[in-house]
Design a protein around this motif. Structure first.
Motif, PDB file in Angstrom:
ATOM      1  N   GLU A 213       0.816  -1.213   0.000  1.00 27.03           N
ATOM      2  CA  GLU A 213       0.000   0.000   0.000  1.00 27.03           C
ATOM      3  C   GLU A 213       0.853   1.268   0.000  1.00 27.03           C
ATOM      4  O   GLU A 213       0.476   2.287  -0.582  1.00 27.03           O
ATOM      5  CB  GLU A 213      -0.948  -0.004   1.197  1.00 27.03           C
ATOM      6  CG  GLU A 213      -1.957  -1.142   1.197  1.00 27.03           C
ATOM      7  CD  GLU A 213      -2.887  -1.103  -0.019  1.00 27.03           C
ATOM      8  OE1 GLU A 213      -2.979  -0.043  -0.679  1.00 27.03           O
ATOM      9  OE2 GLU A 213      -3.524  -2.140  -0.293  1.00 27.03           O
ATOM     10  N   GLN A 216       1.913   1.717  -3.558  1.00 23.75           N
ATOM     11  CA  GLN A 216       0.781   2.144  -4.384  1.00 23.75           C
ATOM     12  C   GLN A 216       0.484   3.631  -4.163  1.00 23.75           C
ATOM     13  O   GLN A 216       0.246   4.379  -5.113  1.00 23.75           O
ATOM     14  CB  GLN A 216      -0.465   1.311  -4.069  1.00 23.75           C
ATOM     15  CG  GLN A 216      -1.684   1.663  -4.917  1.00 23.75           C
ATOM     16  CD  GLN A 216      -1.428   1.504  -6.402  1.00 23.75           C
ATOM     17  OE1 GLN A 216      -1.029   0.427  -6.861  1.00 23.75           O
ATOM     18  NE2 GLN A 216      -1.645   2.579  -7.168  1.00 23.75           N
ATOM     19  N   ASN A 220       0.551   6.766  -6.710  1.00 21.83           N
ATOM     20  CA  ASN A 220      -0.618   7.628  -6.900  1.00 21.83           C
ATOM     21  C   ASN A 220      -0.239   9.105  -6.970  1.00 21.83           C
ATOM     22  O   ASN A 220      -0.884   9.894  -7.667  1.00 21.83           O
ATOM     23  CB  ASN A 220      -1.622   7.428  -5.756  1.00 21.83           C
ATOM     24  CG  ASN A 220      -2.296   6.069  -5.802  1.00 21.83           C
ATOM     25  OD1 ASN A 220      -2.313   5.403  -6.842  1.00 21.83           O
ATOM     26  ND2 ASN A 220      -2.846   5.643  -4.672  1.00 21.83           N
TER      27      ASN A 220
END
Length: 563
Positions: A213, A216, A220
């Protein structure tokens, strides 16, 4: 790891290594992070007393620093990273025990709070690089990931995915021009507790899920990823989570590898080899080989505190028990305790000192060699180093600079008058101590050498970048004029508060008063690139300084160091 580079141009290493060091300095000066402003956003492992905002909770206070053998910024993972790249610390916004997540009502001190994400600058100075190491406490407390809430219009910041993305949204918005690095969470071990096994899961969530995460979220917001976890290299800790000195080395090594270019990896590989040797060697119990506070050396010197260190050696304040007398003890770092060439360099330094009789040069009381290590005992000198004075009080008055420079001329002239001449090669504010009575003494002779008329260049490329003249980088042999160049840079630093950095630093016109302009003229002559254009002896320079002193009717002024 980066202790090797803390003074990589300032200590004698293996002949096979010094060429890499010279290449490193050239690489460092041209790498894209050189001179850049770094800010840190982290939790407890990134704290250090005196370096975090006032009122912040700090883990590495005096007590825990002692447990972890961490003495200053250069012993921390973030300090090592910044120093490796030649950058500067701007803000370390780290809070011990902080999570990324928090309650929407009261976020602070959560990593996604406005107070944390908007306070990574000082006044108008914004960070060029931001390194974020957060999330370990969220994982250790079993905070739920729940990425589905990230898609909702109103984010619930008690979920890790929501909070981490919100944190990056704020940081990238506040500092759009900064290069932002997000570190994945790394595993740990305890060398002092072999039964400890790292728990990869907390609250049913594997650490790899957290790292997924983090990566990620970084993608982003177009942030860079420092994937420490992929190396499968845990860092050593004092309590299963907070790194000791070796753990800091490991973390720094991994971050540097992730941020480095391919060329820089040549240097990290070289340093990794030294680091692994250190971890192996540190298991020994011999007090002589592992000198630290509380050690009784050779049965007669009690080590009281660390007062200085470089890549290859440490200097301790000690007490000669039989006479209850304070002395200074210089010994080899654990990195080099089995290195014959470095050990011999320490002995050579002591032998040079033993031959000299001058009030400003400390007396050698004893040289001890034992178990492939060595230490030298000298007079303890009380006072403040000139660099500390500049750091604490700022630029000094011209009268003080001239008075101190005249004393340094006397010291250097004495060394240069020896047969053969002794070239100091490391004139800089950190190597000279101002005693309470106003007299300056020399602290270190680590890279001094005798001048050899038959040599075209120095055997080893050593010195301090910014203070060392061009010929000291290997183009010619250093001589008395090399020390004069370094003395000029030293005067510039003390008078104007500007530390020379880099291989091609040039003295800028900072003078405001007539006497400052006169001194700047002297400094510029000292620091000419061609040795023939400099003052040709310290006596010639001293005469010029004496003339300025009389011309400006300057008097010695002691007491406070401020202008």
């Amino acid at each position: 790891m980066n202790e090797i580079l803390a003074d990589c141009f300032n200590d004698t290493l293996l002949k096979s290594d010094y060429e890499k060091q010279c290449k490193f300095i050239k690489w460092q000066y041209h790498n894209k992070y050189y001179g850049k402003q770094f800010s840190i956003l982290g939790d407890s492992i990134s704290t250090l007393a005196g370096y975090n905002p006032k009122g912040y909770k700090v883990f590495f206070d005096e007590s825990n620093c002692e447990k972890a053998s961490i003495h200053d910024m250069n012993d921390t993972w973030w300090g090592k990273v910044i120093e490796f790249f030649g950058g500067e610390l701007l803000v370390n916004n780290s809070w011990s025990g902080s999570c990324v997540t928090g309650s929407n009502a009261t976020l602070f001190p959560s990593g996604c709070s406005d107070e944390r994400t908007s306070c990574l600058h000082i006044n108008s100075v914004k960070p060029d690089v931001i390194i974020i190491y957060l999330g370990f406490n969220d994982w250790a407390n079993g905070v739920v990931l729940d990425g589905t809430h990230f898609l909702e219009e109103s984010l619930d910041l008690s979920y890790f995915v929501c909070a981490y993305n919100k944190m990056l949204e704020k940081v990238t918005s506040n500092y759009p021009n900064a290069e932002i690095w997000c570190c994945t969470l790394n595993t740990t071990y305890m060398s002092t507790n072999q039964r400890f096994k790292f728990p990869y899961m907390h609250g049913g969530i594997h650490i790899e899920e957290y790292n997924r995460e983090i990566k990620q979220a970084a993608n982003n917001y177009n942030c860079k990823i420092a994937d420490l976890y992929k190396y499968n290299t845990p860092y050593d800790t004092i309590d299963s989570s907070h790194p000791n000195a070796d753990g800091m080395n490991t973390l720094a090594s991994l971050v540097i590898k992730e941020m480095s270019t391919e060329k820089a990896n040549d240097f990290t590989s070289f340093l990794d080899a030294v680091e692994s040797k250190t971890l192996t060697d540190s298991d020994e119990d011999d007090d002589f080989k592992n000198v630290d506070v509380g050690t009784i050396l050779d049965g007669k010197y009690e080590i009281l505190k660390l007062v200085g260190q470089s890549a290859t050696s440490k200097v301790f304040l000690a007490k000669l028990l039989s006479l209850n007398k304070l002395v200074a003890v210089k010994t080899l770092n654990v990195f080099y305790k089995n290195n014959e060439q470095v050990r011999q360099a320490l002995i050579n330094e002591a032998n040079i000192l033993r031959q000299l009789e001058f009030p400003a040069i400390p007396n050698v009381l004893e040289i001890v060699e034992k178990n492939d290590n060595a230490f030298i005992v000298t007079d303890y000198i009380e006072g403040e180093t000139l660099d500390t004075i500049v750091e604490e009080w700022g630029a000094q008055s011209v009268e003080k600079v001239i008075d101190w420079a005249i004393q340094l001329c006397d010291i250097l002239e004495y060394l240069h008058s020896q047969e053969p001449p002794i070239i100091y090669r490391d004139v800089k504010p950190a190597n000279f101590m101002l005693q309470p009575n106003g007299i300056i003494k020399v602290l270190d002779f680590g890279i001094a050498r005798t001048y050899k008329s038959s040599k075209a260049a120095d055997t080893n490329c050593l010195g301090t970048s910014g203070y060392a003249p061009p010929e000291q980088y290997g183009s010619a042999q250093t001589d008395r004029r090399s020390d004069i160049y370094s003395l000029g840079m030293t005067m510039y630093n003390i008078c104007f508060g500007i530390a020379p950095k880099g291989l091609d630093f040039k003295v800028a016109d900072q003078a405001q008063t007539a006497v400052e302009k006169d001194l700047l003229t002297v400094i510029k002559k000292c620091t000419q690139l061609n040795p023939n254009d400099r003052y040709q002896s310290c006596m010639e320079l001293k005469n010029e300084l004496d003339y300025l002193k009389k011309k400006g009717h300057l008097k010695k002024k002691f007491g406070l160091f401020k202008r």
